[in-house]
Design an enzyme around this catalytic site. Structure first.
Site, PDB file in Angstrom:
ATOM      1  CD  GLU A  90      19.236  69.501  39.226  1.00 43.57           C
ATOM      2  OE1 GLU A  90      19.206  70.391  39.897  1.00 43.57           O
ATOM      3  OE2 GLU A  90      19.079  69.386  37.970  1.00 43.57           O
ATOM      4  CG  ASP A  91      19.854  63.494  40.390  1.00 47.65           C
ATOM      5  OD1 ASP A  91      19.429  64.095  39.382  1.00 47.65           O
ATOM      6  OD2 ASP A  91      20.688  63.000  40.411  1.00 47.65           O
ATOM      7  CG  ASP A 152      29.990  66.090  41.515  1.00 48.45           C
ATOM      8  OD1 ASP A 152      29.614  65.056  41.643  1.00 48.45           O
ATOM      9  OD2 ASP A 152      29.472  66.960  40.823  1.00 48.45           O
ATOM     10  CG  ASP A 272      63.134  68.022  34.287  1.00 57.13           C
ATOM     11  OD1 ASP A 272      62.510  67.436  33.239  1.00 57.13           O
ATOM     12  OD2 ASP A 272      62.464  69.105  34.615  1.00 57.13           O
TER      13      ASP A 272
HETATM   14 MN    MN Z   1      27.456  64.403  41.408  1.00 55.39          MN
END
Ligand code: MN
Length: 746
Positions: A90-91, A152, A272
């Site tokens: 993606e990057d 992620d 509790d």
């Molecule tokens: Mn990521």
């Protein structure tokens, strides 16, 4: 944000990487470590100099995700490699093909799945539970995609501080509504709890810190109580030679907050706040279940149990795999305390899910145990009948209800405005698909173009090359994209038709040795009932006006429409006529008196038959051919045989004219196509049999791929019968086209 790494940062990265390798229990093989090394180096280079919003080196994120995947979820090398590379495609410039080549296609497909989810959730402003569910079902082919996505998300939640406030709220909301329940459903208890707490922290920071502080204030008092409570149990277990860890487990901040909200109590009223957990190492050769009940017996010898508060998750584990024995007992101080009894194995599964379980199996069975777990998750997610995903159905939130998410047959996601129709979707895919769309299959069910889509629908557009864009379509689309495309196509359609019509008219005029002129248009416009040239061209171009009568109109005085044929015949047969080859009989039929096709020919007149090649019916544009037996065979003037006869034996061609035909029937054929839907065949036959003048000879309809096609042979009296039937057939919902078959052999 780009900035070279400092030496200090390089050291931190290397240290994290070392920890990843050290804690990777599933990669003992040197070749597996080599794969991780390779992935790390690629990710490191790809993200080099990139920084997260927080300013930390970007590579810290994939490293952290890989560690969660390995250490908290217990997945193996493929998942670790995929986690390291999850943001690379993606990057950066690295492609999926390269990853498939460098590693293997499986890893590439996991990363592809992760990239798709990212498009779905991180990039878009909208999200719906139904959509999320659909995504889970689509991606459950490899559950690792979902597990890595959870890791992620967990790391992004841990580092949410650097995000702007609005993003924090959006991401935290998604986390609490979708990711935390998913983690819970998958049996990843500790991830679920952390996601819930982090989500609360960003959604309601004040409440979160208030509870956090109160817990800290009461910690000492609670610790003393717990120590006192545990002591006799520990002693008793020791006496029996059972090794166990007993601890007080504080409720999560989120679950305390949730209790305050739902039960309308104050923090102080929650009795509790913690549970006691006994995790024992089972003795060999005795079933775990029996040992659990043994511990139970020891506890209840000391403290009195609440009879209706025993939960046996051992005999019947929860769907997410949770196993334990829960009992609530009365403490010395007079308060109820929950005690959870688990073996070491059960505890691992409870905290970290099934994958964590591998530790307790021999090395050989690692992969198969993991596979088994992954398969279980896959089944859980992909079975539409199971209630496994009900938790998502419960969210009637429609957080962003102005949009819907639908899928292509290949599972590709398309976002459309709410109320979009099948036709909007078709244009969203491509203008050509839209222009040719005739219907669609939505979730494998056939629907018309105006069908409104809902989130999660899977849509397959059915197209036909013969289809034409219709003006009415503008009423069934809502997207600007579809509207513009339809308008443009209509415009260019009209332009095309005008051009086509102009060409046809000019050619016809040329045949008559004429050129378009205002004098000619003065005759044509009123004759054809149109107001301007463009309209005339357009109507000619779309076959609404045929120019059969052109000579007559231009010659005003012409008496009947059959003149044209005679003229053409003469024109074409000039050479033949010069030969003197003409038969004398022809002279019976002069150009000025066409052969009349009577319904009851009297004996004196020449008989005629209907050509079986084109089966003309009364009303059709026809010509006669005088055969050697001196009878007239009637062809359609468009019939290829007739055209051939016209050019070769024009002397035998006779102009003809129909009289009204009401008694006898003529055979003709209608072709029909449309979208197959329940009951349509019945409707078609009903329409035909309703027509009084029409008898069905044969009807043949077949359906395939949601489209039906058919041919109907009928007996009619004249062309009006056919035209009326075609009009009525076309009116049936689902029928896309009905037309007469012009040339068919009987
Ligand atoms: Mn990521």
């Amino acid at each position: 944000m780009k900035q070279p790494l400092t030496i200090e940062e390089e050291n931190i990265i290397q240290q994290q990487y070392k920890l990843l390798l050290e804690h990777c229990h599933r990669c003992n093989d040197p070749s597996e470590k080599a794969l991780i090394e390779k992935a790390f180096k690629i990710a490191y280079e790809a993200h080099k100099n990139m920084r997260r919003r927080s300013g930390e080196p970007y590579i810290m994120h994939p490293l952290a995700v890989a560690r969660i995947v390995s250490e908290d979820i217990g997945l193996g090398v493929k998942a670790i490699v995929s986690a390291l590379l999850h943001d690379v495609v993606e990057d950066t410039d690295i492609t999926l093909e390269e990853i498939a080549h460098l590693f293997d296609p499986k890893i590439a497909s996991i990363i592809d799945g992760l990239t798709k989810i990212r498009e779905l959730f991180d990039e878009r402003s909208s999200l719906q539970a139904e959509n999320f569910k659909k995504m889970l079902m689509t991606l459950s082919d490899d559950v690792r995609v979902i597990l890595i996505k959870l890791a992620d998300r967990l790391h992004n939640m841990r580092t949410l501080d650097s995000m702007p406030r609005d993003k924090q709220i959006k991401i935290a909301s998604e986390t609490i509504y979708l990711y935390a329940p998913l983690a819970h459903r998958l049996g990843l208890y500790s991830i679920k709890t952390e996601l819930e707490d982090l989500s609360l922290k960003y959604r309601y920071p004040e409440k979160y810190h208030e509870i956090e502080q109160k817990l800290a204030e009461t910690a000492q008092q609670r610790d003393e109580f717990i120590a006192q409570f545990i002591k006799p149990i520990q002693e008793s277990l020791n006496k029996q030679g059972i090794h166990a860890e007993i601890s007080g487990r504080l409720k999560s901040i989120y679950s305390i907050w949730n209790k305050i909200q739902t039960k309308h109590v104050t923090f102080e009223e929650i009795y509790d706040l913690f549970a006691i957990r006994i995790v024992f190492d089972p003795l060999p050769d005795i079933p775990e279940k029996a040992q659990c009940w043994n511990v139970y017996s020891i506890v209840t010898d000391i403290y009195t149990p609440k009879p209706d508060r025993i939960r046996d998750w051992i005999s019947t584990p929860k769907t997410n795999g949770y196993e334990a024995l829960h009992v609530t007992v009365m403490s010395q101080q007079g308060s109820w305390v929950e005690v959870q009894i688990r073996s070491r194995r059960m505890d691992e599964i409870a905290e970290r899910g099934y994958a964590a379980h591998w530790k307790y199996k021999s090395p050989d069975s690692h992969e198969s145990e993991l596979d088994k777990w992954l398969r279980r998750l896959r089944e859980l997610l992909s079975d539409p009948n199971s209630n496994a995903l009900e938790f998502i159905d419960d969210f009637k939130l429609n957080l962003f209800s102005s949009e819907i998410h639908v899928f292509t047959p290949k599972g590709e996601l398309k976002t459309l405005p709410k109320d979009s129709t099948v036709l909007d979707f078709a244009y969203e895919i491509h203008t050509e698909i839209g222009n040719k769309a005739i219907g669609a299959k939505v979730n494998h069910r056939l629907v018309p173009l105006n069908y409104k889509l809902s989130s999660g629908d899977q849509v397959e557009i059915i197209t036909s090359d013969k289809n034409r864009v219709q003006r009415e379509w503008l009423d069934i689309v809502i997207t600007a994209k579809a509207k513009t495309a339809i308008k443009n196509t209509l415009k260019s359609d009209i332009r095309n038709r005008i051009e086509k019509g102009q060409m046809i008219l000019e050619n016809k005029l040329k045949e008559l040795d004429l050129k378009p002129s205002s004098r000619i248009f003065q005759k044509l416009l009123p004759a054809y009932g149109v107001s301007n040239k463009e309209e005339l061209y357009s109507k000619i171009g779309s076959d609404l006006i045929t120019l059969d009568e052109l000579p007559k109109i231009l010659r005003k005085n012409a008496k009947n429409k059959w003149v044209r044929y005679w003229e053409i015949t003469l024109g074409l047969s000039k050479a033949d006529s010069d030969n003197g080859n003409q038969e004398t009989d022809t002279e019976k039929y002069t150009p000025k008196s066409p052969f009349i096709l009577k319904e009851n020919p009297d004996e004196k007149t020449v008989s005629y038959t209907i050509a079986s090649c084109c089966n003309p019916i009364p009303g059709d544009d026809v010509i006669g051919y005088r055969n050697v037996f001196n009878s007239i065979v009637i062809h359609k003037s468009k019939c290829p045989t007739a055209v051939k006869l016209l050019s070769s034996q024009s002397e035998r061609i006779v102009p003809t004219r129909w009289t009204t035909h009401k008694l006898f029937s003529f055979l003709t054929k209608i072709a029909i196509t449309g979208i197959d839907r329940f009951g349509i065949f019945n409707q078609i036959t009903t329409v035909i049999t309703k027509e009084l003048n029409i008898n069905i000879r044969t009807i043949h309809l077949s359906a395939h791929d949601g489209i039906f096609e058919g041919e109907i042979e009928i007996y009619v009296h004249n062309i009006n019968d056919v035209n009326r039937l075609v009009t009525n057939l076309t009116k049936i919902k689902g029928v896309m086209k009905a037309n007469r078959v012009e040339n068919f052999e009987e």
